[in-house]
Design a protein around this motif. Structure first.
Motif, PDB file in Angstrom:
ATOM      1  N   VAL A  31       0.831  -1.217   0.000  1.00 53.21           N
ATOM      2  CA  VAL A  31       0.000   0.000   0.000  1.00 53.21           C
ATOM      3  C   VAL A  31       0.855   1.253   0.000  1.00 53.21           C
ATOM      4  N   HIS A  32       0.542   2.166  -0.900  1.00 51.64           N
ATOM      5  CA  HIS A  32       1.150   3.491  -0.848  1.00 51.64           C
ATOM      6  C   HIS A  32       0.090   4.511  -1.275  1.00 51.64           C
ATOM      7  N   ASN A  33      -0.227   5.447  -0.409  1.00 52.86           N
ATOM      8  CA  ASN A  33      -1.208   6.500  -0.709  1.00 52.86           C
ATOM      9  C   ASN A  33      -2.517   5.965  -1.279  1.00 52.86           C
ATOM     10  N   GLU A  34      -3.209   5.158  -0.504  1.00 49.85           N
ATOM     11  CA  GLU A  34      -4.502   4.609  -0.956  1.00 49.85           C
ATOM     12  C   GLU A  34      -5.596   4.942   0.052  1.00 49.85           C
ATOM     13  N   SER A  35      -5.556   6.137   0.654  1.00 51.07           N
ATOM     14  CA  SER A  35      -6.501   6.413   1.744  1.00 51.07           C
ATOM     15  C   SER A  35      -7.961   6.327   1.305  1.00 51.07           C
ATOM     16  N   GLU A  62       2.455  -1.130   4.402  1.00 52.24           N
ATOM     17  CA  GLU A  62       2.310   0.291   4.042  1.00 52.24           C
ATOM     18  C   GLU A  62       3.700   0.893   3.897  1.00 52.24           C
ATOM     19  N   ASP A  63       3.786   1.884   3.039  1.00 54.74           N
ATOM     20  CA  ASP A  63       5.112   2.297   2.631  1.00 54.74           C
ATOM     21  C   ASP A  63       5.194   3.800   2.338  1.00 54.74           C
ATOM     22  N   GLY A  64       5.527   4.564   3.371  1.00 53.09           N
ATOM     23  CA  GLY A  64       5.807   5.992   3.165  1.00 53.09           C
ATOM     24  C   GLY A  64       4.645   6.812   2.617  1.00 53.09           C
ATOM     25  N   GLU A  89       9.822   5.833   5.649  1.00 57.68           N
ATOM     26  CA  GLU A  89      10.556   5.956   4.375  1.00 57.68           C
ATOM     27  C   GLU A  89       9.856   5.111   3.324  1.00 57.68           C
ATOM     28  N   ARG A  90       9.819   5.570   2.084  1.00 54.72           N
ATOM     29  CA  ARG A  90       9.242   4.738   1.022  1.00 54.72           C
ATOM     30  C   ARG A  90      10.290   3.729   0.544  1.00 54.72           C
ATOM     31  N   LYS A  91       9.993   2.453   0.721  1.00 57.96           N
ATOM     32  CA  LYS A  91      10.941   1.401   0.298  1.00 57.96           C
ATOM     33  C   LYS A  91      10.761   1.057  -1.170  1.00 57.96           C
ATOM     34  N   GLY A  92       9.593   1.383  -1.699  1.00 57.97           N
ATOM     35  CA  GLY A  92       9.273   1.003  -3.081  1.00 57.97           C
ATOM     36  C   GLY A  92       8.543  -0.337  -3.101  1.00 57.97           C
ATOM     37  N   TYR A  93       7.886  -0.586  -4.205  1.00 61.98           N
ATOM     38  CA  TYR A  93       7.038  -1.776  -4.334  1.00 61.98           C
ATOM     39  C   TYR A  93       7.828  -3.056  -4.059  1.00 61.98           C
ATOM     40  N   GLN A  94       9.010  -3.140  -4.680  1.00 61.33           N
ATOM     41  CA  GLN A  94       9.823  -4.349  -4.543  1.00 61.33           C
ATOM     42  C   GLN A  94      10.273  -4.565  -3.091  1.00 61.33           C
ATOM     43  N   ASP A 113      -2.662  -6.295  -5.196  1.00 58.57           N
ATOM     44  CA  ASP A 113      -2.623  -4.836  -5.183  1.00 58.57           C
ATOM     45  C   ASP A 113      -3.825  -4.321  -4.400  1.00 58.57           C
ATOM     46  N   SER A 114      -3.616  -3.240  -3.647  1.00 57.49           N
ATOM     47  CA  SER A 114      -4.625  -2.846  -2.659  1.00 57.49           C
ATOM     48  C   SER A 114      -5.622  -1.810  -3.174  1.00 57.49           C
ATOM     49  N   ASP A 115      -5.596  -1.492  -4.467  1.00 60.01           N
ATOM     50  CA  ASP A 115      -6.488  -0.434  -4.965  1.00 60.01           C
ATOM     51  C   ASP A 115      -7.779  -0.987  -5.570  1.00 60.01           C
ATOM     52  N   TYR A 116      -8.084  -2.211  -5.267  1.00 64.59           N
ATOM     53  CA  TYR A 116      -9.333  -2.890  -5.653  1.00 64.59           C
ATOM     54  C   TYR A 116      -9.552  -2.958  -7.161  1.00 64.59           C
ATOM     55  N   GLN A 117      -8.487  -3.238  -7.891  1.00 65.24           N
ATOM     56  CA  GLN A 117      -8.652  -3.480  -9.327  1.00 65.24           C
ATOM     57  C   GLN A 117      -8.926  -4.969  -9.583  1.00 65.24           C
ATOM     58  N   PHE A 118      -8.888  -5.754  -8.500  1.00 66.32           N
ATOM     59  CA  PHE A 118      -9.246  -7.170  -8.566  1.00 66.32           C
ATOM     60  C   PHE A 118     -10.273  -7.435  -7.469  1.00 66.32           C
ATOM     61  N   TYR A 148      -2.719   3.154 -23.715  1.00 65.45           N
ATOM     62  CA  TYR A 148      -1.251   3.190 -23.761  1.00 65.45           C
ATOM     63  C   TYR A 148      -0.653   2.201 -22.763  1.00 65.45           C
ATOM     64  N   ARG A 149      -1.358   2.002 -21.612  1.00 62.65           N
ATOM     65  CA  ARG A 149      -0.870   1.033 -20.611  1.00 62.65           C
ATOM     66  C   ARG A 149      -1.021  -0.399 -21.126  1.00 62.65           C
ATOM     67  N   ILE A 150      -2.121  -0.645 -21.823  1.00 65.93           N
ATOM     68  CA  ILE A 150      -2.357  -1.998 -22.348  1.00 65.93           C
ATOM     69  C   ILE A 150      -1.291  -2.329 -23.395  1.00 65.93           C
ATOM     70  N   ALA A 220     -11.195  -1.075 -13.648  1.00 62.11           N
ATOM     71  CA  ALA A 220     -10.494   0.210 -13.731  1.00 62.11           C
ATOM     72  C   ALA A 220     -10.307   0.776 -12.328  1.00 62.11           C
ATOM     73  N   ARG A 221      -9.217   1.500 -12.123  1.00 64.97           N
ATOM     74  CA  ARG A 221      -9.027   2.165 -10.837  1.00 64.97           C
ATOM     75  C   ARG A 221     -10.167   3.160 -10.643  1.00 64.97           C
ATOM     76  N   LYS A 222     -10.854   3.068  -9.502  1.00 62.77           N
ATOM     77  CA  LYS A 222     -12.032   3.896  -9.302  1.00 62.77           C
ATOM     78  C   LYS A 222     -11.691   5.210  -8.617  1.00 62.77           C
ATOM     79  N   SER A 225      -4.809   7.569  -7.522  1.00 58.15           N
ATOM     80  CA  SER A 225      -4.094   7.545  -8.800  1.00 58.15           C
ATOM     81  C   SER A 225      -2.888   6.638  -8.666  1.00 58.15           C
ATOM     82  N   THR A 226      -2.323   6.274  -9.801  1.00 55.18           N
ATOM     83  CA  THR A 226      -1.161   5.400  -9.759  1.00 55.18           C
ATOM     84  C   THR A 226      -0.035   6.057  -8.961  1.00 55.18           C
ATOM     85  N   SER A 227       0.741   5.235  -8.235  1.00 55.36           N
ATOM     86  CA  SER A 227       1.929   5.799  -7.596  1.00 55.36           C
ATOM     87  C   SER A 227       3.162   5.266  -8.306  1.00 55.36           C
ATOM     88  N   ILE A 228       2.950   4.651  -9.463  1.00 54.20           N
ATOM     89  CA  ILE A 228       4.070   4.077 -10.197  1.00 54.20           C
ATOM     90  C   ILE A 228       4.160   4.650 -11.620  1.00 54.20           C
TER      91      ILE A 228
HETATM   92  N1  LIG Z   1       4.279  -0.819  -0.441  1.00 52.62           N
HETATM   93  C1  LIG Z   1       4.224  -0.122  -1.578  1.00 52.62           C
HETATM   94  N2  LIG Z   1       3.143  -0.246  -2.331  1.00 52.62           N
HETATM   95  C2  LIG Z   1       3.077   0.485  -3.462  1.00 52.62           C
HETATM   96  C3  LIG Z   1       4.104   1.375  -3.891  1.00 52.62           C
HETATM   97  N3  LIG Z   1       3.725   1.948  -5.051  1.00 52.62           N
HETATM   98  C4  LIG Z   1       2.510   1.428  -5.334  1.00 52.62           C
HETATM   99  N4  LIG Z   1       2.107   0.577  -4.363  1.00 52.62           N
HETATM  100  C5  LIG Z   1       0.865  -0.216  -4.300  1.00 52.62           C
HETATM  101  O1  LIG Z   1       0.955  -1.169  -5.325  1.00 52.62           O
HETATM  102  C6  LIG Z   1      -0.286  -1.365  -5.955  1.00 52.62           C
HETATM  103  C7  LIG Z   1      -0.137  -1.127  -7.443  1.00 52.62           C
HETATM  104  O2  LIG Z   1       0.167   0.234  -7.697  1.00 52.62           O
HETATM  105  P1  LIG Z   1      -0.706   1.099  -8.712  1.00 52.62           P
HETATM  106  O3  LIG Z   1      -0.285   2.513  -8.548  1.00 52.62           O
HETATM  107  O4  LIG Z   1      -2.152   0.770  -8.528  1.00 52.62           O
HETATM  108  O5  LIG Z   1      -0.197   0.525 -10.102  1.00 52.62           O
HETATM  109  P2  LIG Z   1      -1.096   0.197 -11.340  1.00 52.62           P
HETATM  110  O6  LIG Z   1      -2.251  -0.687 -10.951  1.00 52.62           O
HETATM  111  O7  LIG Z   1      -0.198  -0.352 -12.346  1.00 52.62           O
HETATM  112  O8  LIG Z   1      -1.615   1.644 -11.755  1.00 52.62           O
HETATM  113  P3  LIG Z   1      -3.156   2.182 -11.856  1.00 52.62           P
HETATM  114  O9  LIG Z   1      -3.685   1.584 -13.099  1.00 52.62           O
HETATM  115  O10 LIG Z   1      -3.126   3.657 -11.916  1.00 52.62           O
HETATM  116  O11 LIG Z   1      -3.859   1.680 -10.625  1.00 52.62           O
HETATM  117  C8  LIG Z   1      -1.270  -0.450  -5.243  1.00 52.62           C
HETATM  118  O12 LIG Z   1      -1.941  -1.202  -4.301  1.00 52.62           O
HETATM  119  C9  LIG Z   1      -0.370   0.598  -4.582  1.00 52.62           C
HETATM  120  O13 LIG Z   1      -0.928   1.082  -3.371  1.00 52.62           O
HETATM  121  C10 LIG Z   1       5.247   1.499  -3.037  1.00 52.62           C
HETATM  122  O14 LIG Z   1       6.187   2.240  -3.289  1.00 52.62           O
HETATM  123  N5  LIG Z   1       5.265   0.711  -1.910  1.00 52.62           N
END
Ligand SMILES: Nc1nc2c(ncn2[C@@H]2O[C@H](COP(=O)(O)OP(=O)(O)OP(=O)(O)O)[C@@H](O)[C@H]2O)c(=O)[nH]1
Ligand SMILES: [Mg+2]
Length: 257
Positions: A31-35, A62-64, A89-94, A113-118, A148-150, A220-222, A225-228
């Motif tokens: 999770v990052h910024n998904e309030s 949760e991550d930063g 600190e943000r560690k990043g997805y990995q 992924d925690s943004d409920y796209q599944f 463009y993402r597809i 679709a993300r409801k 916004s993406t954090s990536i």
């Molecule tokens: N822990 C952690 N989670 C992250 C980070 N960046 C993104 N996430 C989480 O990883 C998941 C996927 O990120 P998204 O931003 O939704 O990526 P995406 O689905 O490709 O992009 P959208 O289509 O915009 O949703 C989400 O649940 C985010 O909250 C991060 O730096 N750290």
């Protein structure tokens, strides 16, 4: 998509219970910024799985976050039996996923992924395959993202198949069920590709693990916004991924995997 896959996708999956013989499950959310959505995601997944999976835990990594995410999680952790790990600190997805995997205690990891796209109900499309496979990937069918993402994703998966000799179609999916011992063995080695799953899948494939892709609906993300995938960063993301791909290929060719 194969005709049989399409037919299965149109049928509602049976909602458990999960086979207790196949072992318990740790559900992991990065999770990052998904309030705006995280409470809904956690409540829905918890309600569906707790009780239908005999030995179950829910881990949040949760991550930063710099929005309200941390306070939402603190409140939920007081009400529900969930394990919340937060980082200033943000560690990043990995990095966040690697840590979360090391906190998990059950024999299987369901990393989502925690943004409920599944939708959680689609967990049941993967569950029964645990008997024959080590890694079960939810293949987005169809993918509900901007064009463009597809296209980028199709090209990326094509290059992975071409350069890294793997047969899969959606290697960076955000919906996957993985045996914990396999995750523990392979996750620490993942380092070249920042989104974790594709490199993980490639490494696992070359180690001989059994991997299956199962079609699941994608939404679709409801909100939020993406954090990536910021458009302004797309070029650099593609460049880094391609360099990562070449490094991984080098490791495969020199039999370091
Ligand atoms: N822990 C952690 N989670 C992250 C980070 N960046 C993104 N996430 C989480 O990883 C998941 C996927 O990120 P998204 O931003 O939704 O990526 P995406 O689905 O490709 O992009 P959208 O289509 O915009 O949703 C989400 O649940 C985010 O909250 C991060 O730096 N750290
Ligand atoms: Mg998303």
């Amino acid at each position: 998509m194969k005709k049989n896959d399409l037919k299965k996708l149109n049928e509602m999956p049976l909602r458990g219970p999960a086979d207790p013989e196949l072992g318990g499950i740790s559900l992991i959310f990065p999770v990052h910024n998904e309030s705006f959505i995280i409470e809904q995601t956690i409540r829905n997944y918890f309600a569906e799985m707790h009780g239908r999976v005999q030995d179950f835990e829910l881990i949040v990594s949760e991550d930063g976050s710099i929005d309200d995410t941390k306070s939402v999680l603190e409140r939920l952790a007081k009400e529900l039996p969930i394990k919340v790990y937060m980082s200033n600190e943000r560690k990043g997805y990995q990095g966040a996923l690697k840590d979360a995997i090391s906190y998990a205690t059950k024999p299987w990891l369901f990393i989502v992924d925690s943004d409920y796209q599944f939708a959680v109900i689609d967990f049941w499309r993967l569950e029964s395959y645990r008997r024959e496979y080590d890694i079960i990937l939810g293949m987005k069918s169809p993918r509900r993202d901007p064009l463009y993402r597809i296209l980028l994703s199709k090209g990326y998966n094509f290059l992975l198949r071409l350069f890294l000799k793997v047969p899969y179609r959606d290697m960076d999916t955000g919906f996957r069920l993985i045996r914990r011992d396999v995750a523990n063995e392979i996750a620490p080695a993942v380092r070249y590709m920042s989104f974790f799953t594709a490199e993980f899948v490639v490494r696992a494939h070359h180690k001989g693990y059994r991997i299956l892709e199962v079609p699941v609906p994608h939404y679709a993300r409801k909100i939020g916004s993406t954090s990536i995938f910021y458009i302004s960063k797309l070029f650099m993301i593609c460049f880094h991924q391609f360099i990562g791909l070449l490094r991984l290929r080098n490791d495969i060719l020199s039999k370091k995997i």
